[in-house]
Scaffold this motif. Structure first.
Motif: not given
Length: 169
Positions: A62-76, A78-92
């Motif tokens: 849920v937290q990863v999806f919220e981050l992905r949604d926010k980043l997509e809205d900001d226009g980041v 796709e590769d950066d989105i994947e990297a950031q969501t994967e890093a958040l997933r590992r951290k959590l």
């Protein structure tokens, strides 16, 4: 008419002669208990570890999806989105595994429908209370009454044997 039940003939009785079973007649109950008394002891509900793990992973996603949604809205990108969501997933995931061993006060914010989390929190609370009060792990509730009953029976049996020998004299 069968087996001597009812009227010998329905003539003149004002009835059809149909015999019904008496449903209000209660049969006497058996003398034995309908349930085993040894299973009446309270057992703590054990939480399902798979469901707990699934809920933990679901909260991470849920937290990863919220981050992905926010980043997509900001226009980041796709590769950066994947990297950031994967890093958040590992951290959590790492934080969740560390926190599993030291859950304190966890039952306070739980909802009624979270039965497995509530059961886990209740077991942890009972364990803390047992340790605080110095109760042994093999303690059986009501065991002191059983010991008292056994002593009483032994005393009555002992007196019964002695008393019978004195009356014979």
């Amino acid at each position: 008419m069968s087996s001597n039940v009812g009227l010998s003939t329905p003539r003149g009785s004002g009835t059809s002669g149909y015999v019904q079973r008496n449903l209000s007649n209660l049969r006497p109950r058996e003398t034995f208990a309908p349930y085993p008394t040894s299973e009446l002891k309270h057992r703590q509900r054990q939480p399902n570890a798979e469901i707990l793990e699934h809920d933990r992973l679901r909260q991470i996603e849920v937290q990863v999806f919220e981050l992905r949604d926010k980043l997509e809205d900001d226009g980041v990108d796709e590769d950066d989105i994947e990297a950031q969501t994967e890093a958040l997933r590992r951290k959590l995931d790492a934080e969740g595994r560390q926190q599993q061993g030291k859950d304190e006060g966890r039952g306070k914010g739980l909802k009624v429908h979270q039965v497995h989390e509530l059961a886990k929190a209740k077991i942890e609370e009972s364990e803390r209370l047992r340790k605080a009060l110095g109760i042994r792990e093999d303690y059986e509730e009501g065991g002191h009454w059983k010991k008292g009953e056994e002593r009483l029976r032994e005393g009555v049996e002992g007196r019964g044997m002695d008393g019978g020998a004195q009356r014979d004299r």
